[in-house]
Design an enzyme around this catalytic site. Structure first.
Site, PDB file in Angstrom:
ATOM      1  N   ARG A  25     -16.100  -2.370  -1.499  1.00  0.00           N
ATOM      2  CA  ARG A  25     -15.903  -1.073  -2.160  1.00  0.00           C
ATOM      3  C   ARG A  25     -14.611  -1.069  -2.992  1.00  0.00           C
ATOM      4  O   ARG A  25     -14.662  -1.075  -4.222  1.00  0.00           O
ATOM      5  CB  ARG A  25     -15.892   0.047  -1.091  1.00  0.00           C
ATOM      6  CG  ARG A  25     -16.004   1.451  -1.641  1.00  0.00           C
ATOM      7  CD  ARG A  25     -14.719   2.017  -2.173  1.00  0.00           C
ATOM      8  NE  ARG A  25     -13.650   2.082  -1.194  1.00  0.00           N
ATOM      9  CZ  ARG A  25     -12.393   2.356  -1.523  1.00  0.00           C
ATOM     10  NH1 ARG A  25     -12.055   2.615  -2.776  1.00  0.00           N
ATOM     11  NH2 ARG A  25     -11.442   2.369  -0.593  1.00  0.00           N
ATOM     12  N   HIS A 221      -3.503   1.812   4.677  1.00  0.00           N
ATOM     13  CA  HIS A 221      -4.265   1.180   3.585  1.00  0.00           C
ATOM     14  C   HIS A 221      -3.266   0.734   2.509  1.00  0.00           C
ATOM     15  O   HIS A 221      -2.806   1.544   1.709  1.00  0.00           O
ATOM     16  CB  HIS A 221      -5.247   2.238   3.041  1.00  0.00           C
ATOM     17  CG  HIS A 221      -6.077   1.819   1.882  1.00  0.00           C
ATOM     18  ND1 HIS A 221      -7.439   1.569   1.977  1.00  0.00           N
ATOM     19  CD2 HIS A 221      -5.790   1.656   0.567  1.00  0.00           C
ATOM     20  CE1 HIS A 221      -7.930   1.271   0.786  1.00  0.00           C
ATOM     21  NE2 HIS A 221      -6.949   1.316  -0.098  1.00  0.00           N
ATOM     22  N   CYS A 254      -7.693   0.460  -8.237  1.00  0.00           N
ATOM     23  CA  CYS A 254      -8.373   1.732  -8.467  1.00  0.00           C
ATOM     24  C   CYS A 254      -8.497   1.926  -9.966  1.00  0.00           C
ATOM     25  O   CYS A 254      -7.494   1.886 -10.682  1.00  0.00           O
ATOM     26  CB  CYS A 254      -7.605   2.886  -7.837  1.00  0.00           C
ATOM     27  SG  CYS A 254      -8.379   4.477  -8.174  1.00  0.00           S
ATOM     28  N   ASN A 263      -5.782  -5.045  -2.933  1.00  0.00           N
ATOM     29  CA  ASN A 263      -5.445  -4.621  -1.570  1.00  0.00           C
ATOM     30  C   ASN A 263      -4.771  -5.770  -0.834  1.00  0.00           C
ATOM     31  O   ASN A 263      -4.883  -6.935  -1.222  1.00  0.00           O
ATOM     32  CB  ASN A 263      -6.733  -4.281  -0.802  1.00  0.00           C
ATOM     33  CG  ASN A 263      -7.399  -3.033  -1.294  1.00  0.00           C
ATOM     34  OD1 ASN A 263      -7.989  -3.017  -2.366  1.00  0.00           O
ATOM     35  ND2 ASN A 263      -7.294  -1.973  -0.521  1.00  0.00           N
TER      36      ASN A 263
HETATM   37  P1  HMG Z   1     -17.057  15.915 -12.098  1.00  0.00           P
HETATM   38  O1  HMG Z   1     -17.402  15.431 -13.453  1.00  0.00           O
HETATM   39  O2  HMG Z   1     -16.004  16.966 -11.958  1.00  0.00           O
HETATM   40  O3  HMG Z   1     -18.371  16.339 -11.328  1.00  0.00           O
HETATM   41  O4  HMG Z   1     -16.630  14.622 -11.253  1.00  0.00           O
HETATM   42  P2  HMG Z   1     -19.082  17.736 -11.194  1.00  0.00           P
HETATM   43  O5  HMG Z   1     -19.004  18.131  -9.754  1.00  0.00           O
HETATM   44  O6  HMG Z   1     -18.563  18.690 -12.230  1.00  0.00           O
HETATM   45  O7  HMG Z   1     -20.595  17.357 -11.578  1.00  0.00           O
HETATM   46  C1  HMG Z   1     -20.915  16.905 -12.890  1.00  0.00           C
HETATM   47  C2  HMG Z   1     -22.215  16.098 -12.856  1.00  0.00           C
HETATM   48  O8  HMG Z   1     -22.011  14.915 -12.084  1.00  0.00           O
HETATM   49  C3  HMG Z   1     -23.393  16.826 -12.208  1.00  0.00           C
HETATM   50  O9  HMG Z   1     -24.572  16.387 -12.902  1.00  0.00           O
HETATM   51  C4  HMG Z   1     -23.420  16.269 -10.811  1.00  0.00           C
HETATM   52  O10 HMG Z   1     -24.709  16.280 -10.213  1.00  0.00           O
HETATM   53  C5  HMG Z   1     -22.990  14.824 -11.054  1.00  0.00           C
HETATM   54  P3  HMG Z   1     -25.274  17.339 -13.999  1.00  0.00           P
HETATM   55  O11 HMG Z   1     -25.584  18.588 -13.237  1.00  0.00           O
HETATM   56  O12 HMG Z   1     -24.234  17.531 -15.056  1.00  0.00           O
HETATM   57  O13 HMG Z   1     -26.433  16.501 -14.391  1.00  0.00           O
HETATM   58  N1  HMG Z   1     -22.343  14.284  -9.859  1.00  0.00           N
HETATM   59  C6  HMG Z   1     -22.709  13.167  -9.233  1.00  0.00           C
HETATM   60  N2  HMG Z   1     -23.648  12.260  -9.467  1.00  0.00           N
HETATM   61  C7  HMG Z   1     -23.747  11.237  -8.576  1.00  0.00           C
HETATM   62  N3  HMG Z   1     -22.973  11.111  -7.492  1.00  0.00           N
HETATM   63  C8  HMG Z   1     -22.018  12.002  -7.225  1.00  0.00           C
HETATM   64  C9  HMG Z   1     -21.847  13.071  -8.114  1.00  0.00           C
HETATM   65  N4  HMG Z   1     -21.004  14.118  -8.137  1.00  0.00           N
HETATM   66  C10 HMG Z   1     -21.299  14.860  -9.204  1.00  0.00           C
HETATM   67  N5  HMG Z   1     -21.249  11.881  -6.133  1.00  0.00           N
HETATM   68  C11 HMG Z   1     -16.409  13.467  -9.157  1.00  0.00           C
HETATM   69  C12 HMG Z   1     -16.171  14.763  -9.918  1.00  0.00           C
HETATM   70  C13 HMG Z   1     -15.684  13.553  -7.830  1.00  0.00           C
HETATM   71  C14 HMG Z   1     -17.888  13.288  -8.945  1.00  0.00           C
HETATM   72  C15 HMG Z   1     -15.866  12.293 -10.010  1.00  0.00           C
HETATM   73  O14 HMG Z   1     -14.534  12.580 -10.312  1.00  0.00           O
HETATM   74  C16 HMG Z   1     -15.946  10.981  -9.301  1.00  0.00           C
HETATM   75  O15 HMG Z   1     -17.013  10.431  -9.076  1.00  0.00           O
HETATM   76  N6  HMG Z   1     -14.759  10.388  -8.937  1.00  0.00           N
HETATM   77  C17 HMG Z   1     -14.722   9.145  -8.203  1.00  0.00           C
HETATM   78  C18 HMG Z   1     -13.535   8.311  -8.598  1.00  0.00           C
HETATM   79  C19 HMG Z   1     -13.482   7.100  -7.708  1.00  0.00           C
HETATM   80  O16 HMG Z   1     -14.474   6.653  -7.163  1.00  0.00           O
HETATM   81  N7  HMG Z   1     -12.266   6.511  -7.552  1.00  0.00           N
HETATM   82  C20 HMG Z   1     -12.076   5.355  -6.736  1.00  0.00           C
HETATM   83  C21 HMG Z   1     -12.168   5.643  -5.256  1.00  0.00           C
HETATM   84  S1  HMG Z   1     -10.669   6.312  -4.590  1.00  0.00           S
HETATM   85  C22 HMG Z   1      -9.661   4.934  -4.274  1.00  0.00           C
HETATM   86  O17 HMG Z   1      -9.973   3.847  -4.689  1.00  0.00           O
HETATM   87  C23 HMG Z   1      -8.448   5.099  -3.410  1.00  0.00           C
HETATM   88  C24 HMG Z   1      -8.632   4.528  -1.997  1.00  0.00           C
HETATM   89  O18 HMG Z   1      -8.927   3.142  -2.039  1.00  0.00           O
HETATM   90  C25 HMG Z   1      -7.350   4.754  -1.167  1.00  0.00           C
HETATM   91  C26 HMG Z   1      -6.082   4.314  -1.903  1.00  0.00           C
HETATM   92  O19 HMG Z   1      -5.963   3.126  -2.288  1.00  0.00           O
HETATM   93  O20 HMG Z   1      -5.230   5.189  -2.085  1.00  0.00           O
HETATM   94  C27 HMG Z   1      -9.776   5.239  -1.250  1.00  0.00           C
HETATM   95 MG    MG Z   2      -7.435   1.553  -2.248  1.00  0.00          MG
END
Ligand code: HMG
Ligand code: MG
Length: 315
Positions: A25, A221, A254, A263
């Protein structure tokens, strides 16, 4: 050269640790090359076979935000066909109810929500404010818990933020405590850009304890940007934390924080814990072989010092 370090325990540290593998992931979400779904499935299976007790498999996030993991459903369907219930036990990231729906449809049992400790990263990573990110998590965690699912809560930017600089410990504790109040089981404190140092780790764990959070609810993490990840694990062990996230071969980053590099490598962690005589259940040679294989798929060498040392012809 020996393939394992000499074991010399250090008094006062935990006797066993859980390694929470995030390579498929956190590792693959940041890769510029498209990794075929079959390769991802083989990666997960090899990690499980190496003895990693928990392997976070993918993310049910918006596919436009993280195209690298757009095949989450296909991957989990394929893994379920091969592994049955074992695949349903693999944790997956879900930011919101839409993500949860997708995970529930496939019968997943463990999900993780991910919060930001800072305003800027909440906006960049989640398109929300620091306050409004919880509007996504409240129904997501509640529904997951109603279904008997286990929910992990990540907090990002716990030790520093590339846009805001220093992040006050109280701000991190406040976000973490809020997630716990929503029903999250374990909190993973993320050093997203790898700026943590040992004293800061001890101070953050102590601040959670003072806020009434038992240390066994915490995981750490670390990203290894400044080469401090293992020193930070040592500080975490001294503070009593027994779950550490790591990524095979040191893959990771990220896409919404460009200064986030890989990581902490699982192999570096395994070498370190083995030397201390701390139980982890992971076969180092198997993880090294998996990371060497993955490095070939990705077309670049692993950044892990232990992978490089043990992949050499004389090891
Ligand atoms: P948004 O554009 O604000 O979404 O994104 P929304 O809620 O306004 O919805 C817009 C459209 O997206 C809608 O479709 C939803 O159905 C669709 P429409 O009605 O327009 O056709 N939608 C989705 N489709 C599929 N799967 C979903 C989903 N959600 C909404 N889950 C959102 C908000 C949170 C979805 C977006 O910002 C996003 O996906 N962000 C993810 C970013 C990410 O994955 N970052 C990396 C992970 S975090 C990380 O790596 C840190 C970590 O490792 C710890 C560390 O190191 O600190 C964990
Ligand atoms: Mg991370």
């Amino acid at each position: 050269m020996s393939a394992l370090p000499m074991v010399v325990p250090e008094p006062g540290l935990p006797t066993s640790v859980t390694i929470y593998e995030v390579g498929p992931r956190d590792g693959l979400q940041n890769e510029s090359v498209a990794v075929p779904t079959a390769t991802k499935a083989a990666f997960v299976q090899r990690l499980l076979a190496a003895g990693l007790p928990i392997v976070e498999a993918t993310s049910f996030v918006h596919p436009k935000w993280v195209p690298q993991l757009a095949d989450a459903a296909e991957l989990m369907t394929g893994l379920t066909a091969e592994l049955g219930d074992r695949a349903r036990e693999l944790p997956v990231l879900v930011p919101n109810e839409r993500g949860l729906d997708r995970a529930v449809e496939l019968g997943m049992r463990h999900v993780a929500v991910f919060a930001s400790a800072t305003e800027t990263f909440a906006s960049k990573n989640l398109n929300r404010t620091l306050a409004s990110q919880f509007e996504m998590f409240v129904p997501t965690v509640a529904r997951a818990r109603e279904q008997g699912m286990d929910v992990r809560g990540y907090v990002s930017m716990c030790f520093g933020d590339p846009w805001e600089g220093a992040v006050p410990v109280e701000q991190v504790v406040s976000v973490g405590v809020r997630l716990l109040e929503l029903g999250v089981g374990q909190l993973s404190l993320g050093d997203t850009i790898g700026v943590a140092t040992a004293g800061h780790v001890r101070a953050l764990v102590a601040a959670f304890r003072e806020a009434g959070v038992p240390t066994d609810r915490l995981a750490l993490h670390f990203h290894d940007t400044y080469g401090q990840a293992l020193t930070n694990v040592h500080a975490g062990l001294q503070a009593g934390v027994t779950t550490y996230d790591a990524s095979a071969g040191g893959l990771g980053g990220c896409p919404y924080a460009k200064s986030a590099t890989g990581n902490l490598a699982t192999e570096d962690l395994v070498w370190f814990l083995t030397g201390l005589g701390i139980e982890h259940g992971v076969d180092l040679g198997s993880v090294v072989a998996t990371s060497a294989w993955m490095a070939e798929q990705l077309g670049r060498p692993s950044p892990s010092a232990v992978v490089r040392a043990l992949s050499g012809s004389d090891s």
